[in-house]
Design a protein around this motif. Sequence first.
Motif, PDB file in Angstrom:
ATOM      1  N   SER A 162       0.858  -1.184   0.000  1.00 21.55           N
ATOM      2  CA  SER A 162       0.000   0.000   0.000  1.00 21.55           C
ATOM      3  C   SER A 162       0.889   1.227   0.000  1.00 21.55           C
ATOM      4  O   SER A 162       1.232   1.773   1.052  1.00 21.55           O
ATOM      5  CB  SER A 162      -0.878  -0.057   1.258  1.00 21.55           C
ATOM      6  N   VAL A 163       1.319   1.651  -1.187  1.00 20.76           N
ATOM      7  CA  VAL A 163       2.235   2.784  -1.295  1.00 20.76           C
ATOM      8  C   VAL A 163       1.781   3.723  -2.401  1.00 20.76           C
ATOM      9  O   VAL A 163       1.253   3.293  -3.423  1.00 20.76           O
ATOM     10  CB  VAL A 163       3.689   2.342  -1.612  1.00 20.76           C
ATOM     11  N   HIS A 164       2.033   5.020  -2.183  1.00 26.58           N
ATOM     12  CA  HIS A 164       1.873   6.007  -3.251  1.00 26.58           C
ATOM     13  C   HIS A 164       3.255   6.506  -3.585  1.00 26.58           C
ATOM     14  O   HIS A 164       4.054   6.720  -2.683  1.00 26.58           O
ATOM     15  CB  HIS A 164       1.050   7.200  -2.774  1.00 26.58           C
ATOM     16  N   LEU A 165       3.514   6.680  -4.884  1.00 23.72           N
ATOM     17  CA  LEU A 165       4.847   7.174  -5.184  1.00 23.72           C
ATOM     18  C   LEU A 165       4.911   8.136  -6.349  1.00 23.72           C
ATOM     19  O   LEU A 165       4.000   8.220  -7.165  1.00 23.72           O
ATOM     20  CB  LEU A 165       5.829   6.011  -5.419  1.00 23.72           C
ATOM     21  N   LEU A 166       6.007   8.883  -6.333  1.00 23.08           N
ATOM     22  CA  LEU A 166       6.353   9.763  -7.448  1.00 23.08           C
ATOM     23  C   LEU A 166       7.743   9.364  -7.909  1.00 23.08           C
ATOM     24  O   LEU A 166       8.633   9.177  -7.086  1.00 23.08           O
ATOM     25  CB  LEU A 166       6.394  11.230  -7.002  1.00 23.08           C
ATOM     26  N   ILE A 167       7.910   9.237  -9.220  1.00 26.91           N
ATOM     27  CA  ILE A 167       9.219   8.904  -9.761  1.00 26.91           C
ATOM     28  C   ILE A 167       9.655  10.056 -10.645  1.00 26.91           C
ATOM     29  O   ILE A 167       8.958  10.407 -11.610  1.00 26.91           O
ATOM     30  CB  ILE A 167       9.158   7.609 -10.594  1.00 26.91           C
ATOM     31  N   GLY A 168      10.794  10.646 -10.326  1.00 25.97           N
ATOM     32  CA  GLY A 168      11.290  11.761 -11.129  1.00 25.97           C
ATOM     33  C   GLY A 168      12.675  11.445 -11.628  1.00 25.97           C
ATOM     34  O   GLY A 168      13.520  10.979 -10.863  1.00 25.97           O
TER      35      GLY A 168
END
Lengths: 211, 205
Positions: free
Chosen positions: A100-106
């Motif tokens: 259960s994770v939210h992520l941003l990849i930049g």
Amino acid sequence: MECLLGIKGRDFVLMASDCVVSAHGIVAMKKDHDKMFKMTDSLVMSVIGHGGDDVQFAEYIAKNIQLYRMRNGYNLSTKEAATFTRRNLADYLRSNTPYSVHLLIGGFDREEGASLYYMDYLATSTKVPFAVHGYGAYFTLSTMDRYYHDDMTQKEALHLLQRCIDEINTRFVINMPTYKIRIVDKDGIHDLDDMKPTGSGGSQGPESMVG
Amino acid sequence: MSIMSYNGGAIMAMRGKDCVAIAADRRFGIQAQTVSMDFDKIFEMGPRLYIGLAGLATDIQTVSERLKFRVNLYELRENRRIKPKTLLSVVSNLLYERRFGPYFIEPVIAGIDPLTLEPYVASCDLIGCPMVAKDFAVSGTCSEQMYGMCESLWVEDMTPDQLFEAISQALMNSVDRDALSGWGAIVHIIERDRVTTKTLKTRMD
């Protein structure tokens, strides 16, 4: 209760995350926690999630991305890393042990330039110009819609981020005193000084928007 | 809260004379919050064969990836392009394999048969029940609106230009009355010798 922000500029991605760890509900256990993980020299993932899922999943992905580099001799691009991450998250979603994770990849690569990917806990991935995870989104997305444009310089992006952080500080009930900031560009990942909300409360007026 | 209306979306396909059109909105949202306005829901499975997927966004991405995988293997084994009606069977099989833990999507297929050049429009439900339509197929959170618009605007044997007008008006006016769909639309008009893609500006809210 946590917040991740990301803004894509002309040739960089600005990633910001709050630093509060509230592992036991109402208690702020730590206020200087870094929620960003370095995947490669020009790829950063910021994660929020329940239990230990955030760190476990991020480390799992980071190590696999490093393994690819060791086996093949070159790094995965941002899009490839995002697809790999999405595939893993989607496979785990319908297993007995979903993350259960939210992520941003930049990240930055030579072919695509700067790119920012938003991924929610259901493993929906989409490339976006700017993104926010958490309750902070309700307070900041409109500000980003108003002031964001393609081709932002670092100074403009930091100014926009400051506005967003000020708004969260004014209107969000949870106290988030500091934000870790990183910039990913062609020269790699740069740590900037932590950003704190100024006292001005988010509404600085249109004339204060510096070019 | 229904899983099928967690992200929102709308897909529509219409049959014309020697042409088909497929259209979708472009919103990706999480309940009331809109995250992006350029989320693709229509995927190319062949030079004149498109599939649109409406429903849970993560399953839209997973099913399109898995389906493309199956279609690629099919084309390598058979050494020819897949027909629209065969694609319908492949999709139906893919979805029914998950009968008791389904993918939360409802696909719409639009294409032109590579050999007979017949236009083809079909759709399925989330567990793969196939339905071939002689006129139009719709799927999404505003399906009632879309059925109404299509029933009013569709006529038999439309030319590509008439078909573009009809599908655009039908989709636009349906999604404008649905909070979870919209933020622009994309239309593909598939004819025997070309595919034209156009974007529409709907109510941007």
